[in-house]
Scaffold this motif. Structure first.
Motif, PDB file in Angstrom:
ATOM      1  N   LYS A  22       0.849  -1.207   0.000  1.00  0.00           N
ATOM      2  CA  LYS A  22       0.000   0.000   0.000  1.00  0.00           C
ATOM      3  C   LYS A  22       0.883   1.254   0.000  1.00  0.00           C
ATOM      4  O   LYS A  22       0.520   2.272  -0.600  1.00  0.00           O
ATOM      5  CB  LYS A  22      -0.916  -0.040   1.228  1.00  0.00           C
ATOM      6  CG  LYS A  22      -2.211   0.714   1.091  1.00  0.00           C
ATOM      7  CD  LYS A  22      -3.191   0.102   0.121  1.00  0.00           C
ATOM      8  CE  LYS A  22      -4.269   1.106  -0.230  1.00  0.00           C
ATOM      9  NZ  LYS A  22      -4.908   0.839  -1.522  1.00  0.00           N
ATOM     10  N   GLU A  25       2.117   1.422  -3.568  1.00  0.00           N
ATOM     11  CA  GLU A  25       1.018   1.812  -4.447  1.00  0.00           C
ATOM     12  C   GLU A  25       0.807   3.326  -4.409  1.00  0.00           C
ATOM     13  O   GLU A  25       0.561   3.960  -5.438  1.00  0.00           O
ATOM     14  CB  GLU A  25      -0.258   1.074  -4.012  1.00  0.00           C
ATOM     15  CG  GLU A  25      -1.424   1.232  -4.960  1.00  0.00           C
ATOM     16  CD  GLU A  25      -2.731   0.661  -4.402  1.00  0.00           C
ATOM     17  OE1 GLU A  25      -2.749   0.142  -3.273  1.00  0.00           O
ATOM     18  OE2 GLU A  25      -3.741   0.766  -5.109  1.00  0.00           O
ATOM     19  N   LEU A  26       0.934   3.904  -3.212  1.00  0.00           N
ATOM     20  CA  LEU A  26       0.764   5.357  -3.081  1.00  0.00           C
ATOM     21  C   LEU A  26       1.900   6.095  -3.796  1.00  0.00           C
ATOM     22  O   LEU A  26       1.655   7.044  -4.544  1.00  0.00           O
ATOM     23  CB  LEU A  26       0.705   5.758  -1.603  1.00  0.00           C
ATOM     24  CG  LEU A  26       0.465   7.250  -1.357  1.00  0.00           C
ATOM     25  CD1 LEU A  26      -0.926   7.680  -1.829  1.00  0.00           C
ATOM     26  CD2 LEU A  26       0.645   7.609   0.118  1.00  0.00           C
ATOM     27  N   ALA A  29       1.352   5.810  -7.508  1.00  0.00           N
ATOM     28  CA  ALA A  29       0.228   6.623  -7.997  1.00  0.00           C
ATOM     29  C   ALA A  29       0.627   8.098  -8.079  1.00  0.00           C
ATOM     30  O   ALA A  29       0.248   8.797  -9.024  1.00  0.00           O
ATOM     31  CB  ALA A  29      -0.987   6.451  -7.084  1.00  0.00           C
ATOM     32  N   ILE A  30       1.414   8.551  -7.107  1.00  0.00           N
ATOM     33  CA  ILE A  30       1.894   9.937  -7.131  1.00  0.00           C
ATOM     34  C   ILE A  30       2.918  10.099  -8.254  1.00  0.00           C
ATOM     35  O   ILE A  30       3.057  11.172  -8.837  1.00  0.00           O
ATOM     36  CB  ILE A  30       2.497  10.318  -5.754  1.00  0.00           C
ATOM     37  CG1 ILE A  30       1.387  10.386  -4.692  1.00  0.00           C
ATOM     38  CG2 ILE A  30       3.274  11.634  -5.814  1.00  0.00           C
ATOM     39  CD1 ILE A  30       1.891  10.451  -3.251  1.00  0.00           C
ATOM     40  N   GLY A  31       3.599   8.991  -8.573  1.00  0.00           N
ATOM     41  CA  GLY A  31       4.679   9.061  -9.565  1.00  0.00           C
ATOM     42  C   GLY A  31       5.966   9.546  -8.933  1.00  0.00           C
ATOM     43  O   GLY A  31       6.776  10.212  -9.571  1.00  0.00           O
ATOM     44  N   ASP A  32       6.140   9.204  -7.648  1.00  0.00           N
ATOM     45  CA  ASP A  32       7.350   9.605  -6.916  1.00  0.00           C
ATOM     46  C   ASP A  32       8.379   8.479  -7.043  1.00  0.00           C
ATOM     47  O   ASP A  32       8.172   7.399  -6.490  1.00  0.00           O
ATOM     48  CB  ASP A  32       6.989   9.854  -5.444  1.00  0.00           C
ATOM     49  CG  ASP A  32       8.155  10.427  -4.650  1.00  0.00           C
ATOM     50  OD1 ASP A  32       9.319  10.284  -5.086  1.00  0.00           O
ATOM     51  OD2 ASP A  32       7.897  11.006  -3.572  1.00  0.00           O
ATOM     52  N   PRO A  33       9.487   8.723  -7.771  1.00  0.00           N
ATOM     53  CA  PRO A  33      10.451   7.634  -8.005  1.00  0.00           C
ATOM     54  C   PRO A  33      11.435   7.410  -6.850  1.00  0.00           C
ATOM     55  O   PRO A  33      12.309   6.553  -6.957  1.00  0.00           O
ATOM     56  CB  PRO A  33      11.208   8.137  -9.250  1.00  0.00           C
ATOM     57  CG  PRO A  33      11.188   9.617  -9.118  1.00  0.00           C
ATOM     58  CD  PRO A  33       9.877   9.968  -8.429  1.00  0.00           C
ATOM     59  N   TYR A  37      10.699   4.652  -0.800  1.00  0.00           N
ATOM     60  CA  TYR A  37       9.295   4.267  -0.598  1.00  0.00           C
ATOM     61  C   TYR A  37       8.954   2.897  -1.197  1.00  0.00           C
ATOM     62  O   TYR A  37       7.838   2.408  -1.022  1.00  0.00           O
ATOM     63  CB  TYR A  37       8.363   5.330  -1.188  1.00  0.00           C
ATOM     64  CG  TYR A  37       8.572   6.701  -0.592  1.00  0.00           C
ATOM     65  CD1 TYR A  37       8.566   6.887   0.790  1.00  0.00           C
ATOM     66  CD2 TYR A  37       8.773   7.816  -1.397  1.00  0.00           C
ATOM     67  CE1 TYR A  37       8.779   8.148   1.346  1.00  0.00           C
ATOM     68  CE2 TYR A  37       8.982   9.079  -0.853  1.00  0.00           C
ATOM     69  CZ  TYR A  37       8.982   9.228   0.519  1.00  0.00           C
ATOM     70  OH  TYR A  37       9.187  10.468   1.069  1.00  0.00           O
ATOM     71  N   ALA A  53       6.575   5.403   5.397  1.00  0.00           N
ATOM     72  CA  ALA A  53       5.354   5.918   4.766  1.00  0.00           C
ATOM     73  C   ALA A  53       5.655   7.301   4.182  1.00  0.00           C
ATOM     74  O   ALA A  53       6.279   8.120   4.853  1.00  0.00           O
ATOM     75  CB  ALA A  53       4.238   6.009   5.798  1.00  0.00           C
ATOM     76  N   THR A  56       2.319  11.977   2.635  1.00  0.00           N
ATOM     77  CA  THR A  56       0.849  12.095   2.613  1.00  0.00           C
ATOM     78  C   THR A  56       0.145  10.760   2.884  1.00  0.00           C
ATOM     79  O   THR A  56      -1.042  10.610   2.603  1.00  0.00           O
ATOM     80  CB  THR A  56       0.367  12.658   1.252  1.00  0.00           C
ATOM     81  OG1 THR A  56       0.830  11.807   0.196  1.00  0.00           O
ATOM     82  CG2 THR A  56       0.873  14.073   1.019  1.00  0.00           C
ATOM     83  N   VAL A  60      -4.450   7.664   3.425  1.00  0.00           N
ATOM     84  CA  VAL A  60      -4.886   6.297   3.084  1.00  0.00           C
ATOM     85  C   VAL A  60      -5.811   5.721   4.164  1.00  0.00           C
ATOM     86  O   VAL A  60      -6.972   5.411   3.862  1.00  0.00           O
ATOM     87  CB  VAL A  60      -3.661   5.398   2.794  1.00  0.00           C
ATOM     88  CG1 VAL A  60      -4.086   3.970   2.507  1.00  0.00           C
ATOM     89  CG2 VAL A  60      -2.835   5.957   1.628  1.00  0.00           C
TER      90      VAL A  60
END
Lengths: 149, 144
Positions: A22, A25-26, A29-33, A37, A53, A56, A60
Motif C-alpha cells: 500500500k 502503491e501510493l 500513484a503519485i509518480g514519486d520515483p 518508498y 510511509a 501524505t 490512506v
C-alpha cells in the motif's frame, strides 16, 4: 452551516495495518520515483529500518476507514457546498510496514469568515492524532474544510 | 534519493530543486483513487465533474499534495521532516502539467534543534497556482 456546538467532539479511527504494498502503491500513484518508498535496501542505506510511509500516507487510512461521514453529519455540513481548503501534517515518528496505527479525530474548530466579496463561509478544522501499536504518537493530521453558505 | 543534508549546507533563499510532473492522466487518477481510497466521482468521472461545473473530472487535492511532498523529500530526507502543510488553489484537470518549485525561507536553532522552513508552489503549464506548501525540518549539524 457547521454546528459550532460539535467542537471538541471525538471520533475513533479504527486500527489500520500499514502494508508494504500500500505504501508502494501510493508512491507509484503519485509518480514519486524516490526508492526509499519502494525498496527496503535503498531505504536502509538512507537510515530507515524499512520503507517509510510517504509524507501524505495518512490520507490512506483516513479514506479507507473514513469517519468523515460521521462528523460531517453531526456537524450538519452540506456536502455540495464544501471544498478541501488545506491539509497539515506533523510527523512525530516514522511509520513503517507492519505498524498498526489508530486515530482519534477531534472537531478542532469551527470559525465563520467573510470573503472580500461579502459571502460567508465556515472554516472547519478536523484533527486526527495517530498512535502506533506501541501507543507512540506517530502523526497529527489537520484537515481544513471550507463550507460556503 | 535525497542526499544527506546538514544544517550548515542550507542558506535562506536556497532553491529547492524543482520537479516537473508528467501530464495528469485518467490512469493516474484511477491509480490514486485506489491507492488513497478516495473514489469521489468528481475525480473518476468526466460527466460528474461537468455536472459539478468543473468542465470534466478534477485531480484529487491530495494527489497534488503528494506531488509537493515528492519535491520536499527529494530534497530533505523524509526522516528529518517535522511538518508539512498545503493550501489548495485552483482545480487541476486532465493533461495539466504540474511543476513544483520553492525555496528556503528560514533557518534557526530552537530548543537544541536545527530547524529549516521552506515554501513551495505547484503551478500548471499556464502558471496558475494549484497548491502552496510549507515544510519544517530538523537537520543534523556537522559539528555534533
Amino acid at each position: 452551516m457547521a454546528d459550532k456546538s460539535q467542537v471538541g467532539r471525538e471520533y475513533e479511527l479504527a486500527p489500520w495495518e500499514v502494508e508494504r504494498c500500500k505504501i508502494k502503491e501510493l508512491a507509484w500513484a503519485i509518480g514519486d520515483p524516490n526508492p526509499i518508498y519502494t525498496d527496503k535496501e535503498a531505504a536502509a542505506k538512507e537510515g530507515y529500518q524499512d520503507i517509510p510511509a510517504p509524507p501524505t500516507y495518512a490520507t490512506v487510512p483516513g479514506n479507507w476507514q473514513s469517519n468523515t461521514g460521521q462528523f460531517m453529519d453531526d456537524l450538519g455540513i452540506n456536502y455540495m457546498m464544501i471544498v478541501h481548503g488545506g491539509e497539515e501534517y506533523e510527523y512525530h515518528k516514522e511509520i513503517y510496514p507492519g505498524d498498526v496505527i489508530s486515530g482519534k479525530t477531534t472537531v478542532a474548530s469551527v470559525v465563520e469568515k467573510e470573503s472580500k466579496s461579502g459571502s460567508k463561509m465556515d472554516i472547519v478544522i478536523i484533527e486526527t492524532v495517530y498512535n502506533n501499536q506501541n501507543n507512540e504518537k506517530v502523526l497529527t493530521a489537520r484537515t481544513t474544510i471550507i463550507e460556503r453558505k | 534519493m535525497a542526499q544527506e543534508l546538514y544544517f550548515e549546507d542550507i542558506n535562506v533563499g536556497d532553491a529547492i530543486p524543482s520537479v516537473k510532473k508528467d501530464p495528469v492522466s485518467k490512469d493516474q487518477l484511477w491509480r490514486y483513487g485506489g491507492a488513497s481510497g478516495d473514489f469521489n466521482p468528481l475525480h473518476m468521472d468526466d460527466e460528474w465533474g461537468t455536472m459539478a461545473g468543473m468542465g470534466g473530472r478534477i485531480a484529487h487535492g491530495m494527489l497534488l499534495m503528494g506531488f509537493v511532498g515528492q519535491a520536499v523529500t527529494n530534497y530533505v530526507p523524509k526522516k528529518y521532516l517535522k511538518k508539512f502543510s498545503v493550501r489548495f488553489g485552483s482545480m487541476t484537470k486532465l493533461d495539466d502539467v504540474i511543476t513544483i518549485s520553492g525555496n528556503i525561507k528560514d533557518k534557526r536553532t530552537e530548543n537544541g534543534g536545527n530547524i529549516i522552513t521552506g515554501e513551495l508552489l505547484a503551478t500548471d503549464q499556464n502558471g496558475d497556482m494549484k497548491v502552496t506548501g510549507t515544510f519544517e525540518a530538523a537537520l543534523p549539524s556537522k559539528s555534533v
